[in-house]
Design a protein around this motif. Structure first.
Motif, PDB file in Angstrom:
ATOM      1  N   HIS A  90      40.748  38.779  66.551  1.00 34.37           N
ATOM      2  CA  HIS A  90      40.262  38.805  67.210  1.00 34.37           C
ATOM      3  C   HIS A  90      38.791  39.789  67.106  1.00 34.37           C
ATOM      4  O   HIS A  90      37.586  40.327  67.465  1.00 34.37           O
ATOM      5  N   ASP A  91      39.238  40.670  66.288  1.00 34.54           N
ATOM      6  CA  ASP A  91      38.559  42.074  65.784  1.00 34.54           C
ATOM      7  C   ASP A  91      37.502  41.360  64.442  1.00 34.54           C
ATOM      8  O   ASP A  91      36.778  42.040  64.319  1.00 34.54           O
ATOM      9  N   THR A  95      43.518  40.893  60.144  1.00 39.66           N
ATOM     10  CA  THR A  95      44.233  40.078  61.301  1.00 39.66           C
ATOM     11  C   THR A  95      44.645  38.580  60.996  1.00 39.66           C
ATOM     12  O   THR A  95      45.228  38.435  61.871  1.00 39.66           O
TER      13      THR A  95
END
Length: 95
Positions: A32-33, A38
């Motif tokens: 999501h970032d 991630t």
């Protein structure tokens, strides 16, 4: 809903966050970032899903035995049994 691709699955950091079942790509994951780290972490979590589902079903069956067959009345057991059943249903695409 059809059955999921059989495991084991593995995650490859080589392409960011890719989940494999043998030589077949199961999923390509992004964070999501937007970071590679991630994406890789998400891919490893997803890759563990088939084994986690099997383990959760085994635990559910053990708790169900303790609660329903053995008559063990422990509120924490019944709460965890409901939580396990809900998570299994979600993984299997059931309401």
């Amino acid at each position: 809903m059809s059955e999921h691709t059989s495991g084991p699955w593995s995650a490859s950091d080589k392409f960011g966050g890719t989940v494999w079942a043998g030589e077949d790509c199961v999923a390509e994951v992004s964070g999501h970032d937007g970071t590679w780290a991630t994406s890789e972490a998400n891919a490893h979590l997803i890759a563990a899903a088939p084994e986690m589902l099997i383990a959760l079903k085994d635990l559910r069956d053990w708790i169900r035995y303790e609660v329903e067959i053995d008559g063990c009345v422990v509120p924490a057991y019944t709460a965890r049994l409901r939580a396990a059943e809900a998570a299994i249903a979600k993984a299997e695409g059931k309401p």
